[in-house]
Write a protein that holds these residues in place. Structure first.
Motif, mmCIF file in Angstrom:
data_model
loop_
_atom_site.group_PDB
_atom_site.id
_atom_site.type_symbol
_atom_site.label_atom_id
_atom_site.label_comp_id
_atom_site.label_asym_id
_atom_site.label_seq_id
_atom_site.Cartn_x
_atom_site.Cartn_y
_atom_site.Cartn_z
ATOM 1 N N GLY A 101 0.800 -0.992 -0.391
ATOM 2 C CA GLY A 101 -0.067 0.096 0.053
ATOM 3 C C GLY A 101 0.956 1.481 -0.051
ATOM 4 N N ASN A 102 2.242 0.989 0.507
ATOM 5 C CA ASN A 102 2.633 2.077 0.035
ATOM 6 C C ASN A 102 3.337 2.615 -1.017
ATOM 7 O OD1 ASN A 102 2.913 2.611 3.210
ATOM 8 N ND2 ASN A 102 4.398 1.200 3.361
ATOM 9 N N ALA A 103 3.869 1.366 -2.138
ATOM 10 C CA ALA A 103 3.730 2.339 -3.694
ATOM 11 C C ALA A 103 2.627 1.248 -4.321
ATOM 12 C CB ALA A 103 5.237 1.921 -3.284
ATOM 13 N N LEU A 104 1.530 1.595 -4.215
ATOM 14 C CA LEU A 104 0.973 0.383 -5.065
ATOM 15 C C LEU A 104 1.507 0.825 -6.988
ATOM 16 C CD1 LEU A 104 -2.606 1.598 -4.022
ATOM 17 C CD2 LEU A 104 -1.170 -0.485 -2.979
ATOM 18 N N PRO A 105 1.063 -0.742 -7.470
ATOM 19 C CA PRO A 105 1.678 -0.125 -8.654
ATOM 20 C C PRO A 105 0.696 -0.609 -9.824
ATOM 21 C CG PRO A 105 1.385 -2.976 -7.107
ATOM 22 C CD PRO A 105 1.127 -2.260 -6.744
ATOM 23 N N LEU A 106 -0.539 0.159 -9.504
ATOM 24 C CA LEU A 106 -1.179 0.499 -10.022
ATOM 25 C C LEU A 106 -0.786 1.939 -10.789
ATOM 26 C CD1 LEU A 106 -3.518 -0.454 -7.271
ATOM 27 C CD2 LEU A 106 -3.185 -2.485 -9.328
ATOM 28 N N SER A 119 -4.834 -5.261 6.852
ATOM 29 C CA SER A 119 -3.529 -5.113 6.655
ATOM 30 C C SER A 119 -3.623 -3.062 6.176
ATOM 31 C CB SER A 119 -3.780 -6.315 5.144
ATOM 32 O OG SER A 119 -4.518 -5.185 4.381
ATOM 33 N N TRP A 120 -4.443 -2.727 6.939
ATOM 34 C CA TRP A 120 -3.860 -0.761 6.834
ATOM 35 C C TRP A 120 -2.960 -1.008 7.628
ATOM 36 C CZ3 TRP A 120 -4.372 2.399 3.533
ATOM 37 C CH2 TRP A 120 -4.444 3.967 3.956
ATOM 38 N N HIS A 121 -2.747 -1.273 8.948
ATOM 39 C CA HIS A 121 -1.418 -1.029 10.188
ATOM 40 C C HIS A 121 0.097 -1.575 9.679
ATOM 41 C CE1 HIS A 121 -3.574 -4.993 11.109
ATOM 42 N NE2 HIS A 121 -1.790 -4.930 11.611
ATOM 43 N N TRP A 122 -0.001 -2.770 8.944
ATOM 44 C CA TRP A 122 1.032 -2.954 8.181
ATOM 45 C C TRP A 122 1.514 -1.329 7.015
ATOM 46 C CZ3 TRP A 122 2.763 -5.590 11.552
ATOM 47 C CH2 TRP A 122 2.413 -7.354 12.097
ATOM 48 N N THR A 123 1.288 -0.640 6.795
ATOM 49 C CA THR A 123 1.515 0.723 6.064
ATOM 50 C C THR A 123 1.960 1.879 6.289
ATOM 51 O OG1 THR A 123 -0.714 1.835 5.624
ATOM 52 C CG2 THR A 123 0.070 -0.073 4.216
ATOM 53 N N GLU A 124 2.588 2.599 6.233
ATOM 54 C CA GLU A 124 2.406 3.550 6.962
ATOM 55 C C GLU A 124 1.526 4.963 5.728
ATOM 56 O OE1 GLU A 124 7.174 4.452 5.461
ATOM 57 O OE2 GLU A 124 7.479 2.342 6.707
ATOM 58 N N PRO A 125 0.883 5.042 6.332
ATOM 59 C CA PRO A 125 -0.045 6.390 6.295
ATOM 60 C C PRO A 125 0.270 7.830 5.439
ATOM 61 C CG PRO A 125 -0.521 6.138 8.401
ATOM 62 C CD PRO A 125 0.798 5.070 8.214
ATOM 63 N N ALA A 126 1.481 8.589 5.962
ATOM 64 C CA ALA A 126 2.327 8.950 5.008
ATOM 65 C C ALA A 126 2.631 8.453 3.645
ATOM 66 C CB ALA A 126 3.691 9.342 5.845
ATOM 67 N N HIS A 127 2.892 7.326 3.313
ATOM 68 C CA HIS A 127 2.551 7.172 1.787
ATOM 69 C C HIS A 127 1.276 6.472 1.786
ATOM 70 C CE1 HIS A 127 7.386 8.088 1.955
ATOM 71 N NE2 HIS A 127 7.083 7.565 3.171
ATOM 72 N N GLY A 189 -5.262 13.807 8.574
ATOM 73 C CA GLY A 189 -6.711 14.284 8.344
ATOM 74 C C GLY A 189 -7.356 14.022 6.999
ATOM 75 N N ARG A 190 -7.019 13.805 6.172
ATOM 76 C CA ARG A 190 -7.439 14.752 4.338
ATOM 77 C C ARG A 190 -8.543 13.080 4.440
ATOM 78 N NH1 ARG A 190 -2.485 13.663 0.790
ATOM 79 N NH2 ARG A 190 -3.924 14.662 -0.656
ATOM 80 N N LEU A 191 -8.289 12.349 5.010
ATOM 81 C CA LEU A 191 -9.908 11.023 4.786
ATOM 82 C C LEU A 191 -10.509 11.543 5.955
ATOM 83 C CD1 LEU A 191 -7.339 8.210 4.198
ATOM 84 C CD2 LEU A 191 -8.375 9.336 2.187
#
Length: 261
Positions: A101-106, A119-127, A189-191
């Motif tokens: 999720g930090n660099a989606l191949p999409l 799984s979101w808690h394994w990501t870095e929200p800044a990315h 707080g962007r979301l």
């Protein structure tokens, strides 16, 4: 000068620990109730049927297969080699790409939904937050959910307390509640998240319950003798509550949904 980050190293080790236990994870982890997907549709204002859904951190495909069954056009994204291999064994007809999720191949604006099950808690929200906004189409939705233990049930609260004491962690705090999860999910707080909570349960053999417990990362990074000792002790405790050997696991699914304007 090179510095180390012990907390970051431990987090990475826990995230990677699932790859060696992928088959155990697939066989014993709980699924999700139909009401969860009803809530995703209700909050997002659109159906999953026919929608382009990207399930990120798909693991062994527990949520991906359910999204596919709802009629979604699903693409799975999974970083771990072991988890991806187990996914492909169980879901040969669903496409999967390696990534996180930090660099989606999409490409930009290609998804109606981005989903993160456990799984979101394994990501870095800044990315991961800007990546989600990049990949979602206008009007698309980011949906995050977690199965969490129903701590208002006495035996579950007691079991959670035993885990906390044994591992020196606050298991109840790790479970979190919707408000806490929302802040941790996007500290910027962007979301603008809408919260839902769905209670459900499953009845499983004690061996399945213990194997599910042992598939969590804080167990997987613990040495085998210590892990086995805890699970043997836990079996003794739980047979007093469930003498027939069937455990009633109760979960609160915490759901957070944010729409891209």
């Amino acid at each position: 000068m090179t510095t180390t980050d012990p907390a970051g190293h431990a987090h990475t080790a826990r995230a990677r620990s699932f790859n060696a236990a992928a088959a155990q994870y697939a066989a014993n982890r709980p699924s999700y109730p139909p009401a969860l997907f009803d809530a995703v549709e209700d909050v997002s204002g659109r159906a999953l049927t026919g929608a382009r859904v990207v399930d990120v951190g798909a693991g062994t495909g527990i949520s991906t297969s359910l999204l596919h069954a709802r009629g979604a056009d699903v693409l799975a994204v999974e970083p771990g080699e072991g988890m991806a291999a187990e996914f492909r064994r169980g879901n040969p007809g669903i496409p999967l790409v390696r990534g996180n999720g930090n660099a989606l191949p999409l490409a930009d604006a290609t998804a109606d939904f981005l989903t993160y099950a456990q799984s979101w808690h394994w990501t870095e929200p800044a990315h991961s937050v800007p990546e989600a906004l990049r990949v979602l189409r206008p009007g698309g939705a980011l949906a995050l959910w977690w199965n969490t233990a129903a701590l208002d049930i006495e035996w579950i609260a007691e079991a959670s307390a035993r885990v906390s004491r044994f591992f020196g962690l606050d298991h109840a705090a790790e479970q979190g509640k919707s408000g806490d999860r929302a802040h941790l999910a996007d500290p910027s707080g962007r979301l603008d998240f809408t919260h839902r909570e769905i209670r459900w349960s499953r009845r499983v053999p004690l061996d399945t319950h213990l194997a599910n417990l042992a598939s969590h990362s804080f167990f997987l990074v613990t040495d085998e003798p210590r892990r086995a000792a805890f699970l043997a002790d836990e079996r003794t405790h739980l047979l007093k509550v469930f003498p027939d050997g069937l455990v009633e696991e109760t979960y609160d699914v915490l759901l957070l949904v944010a729409r891209k304007q």
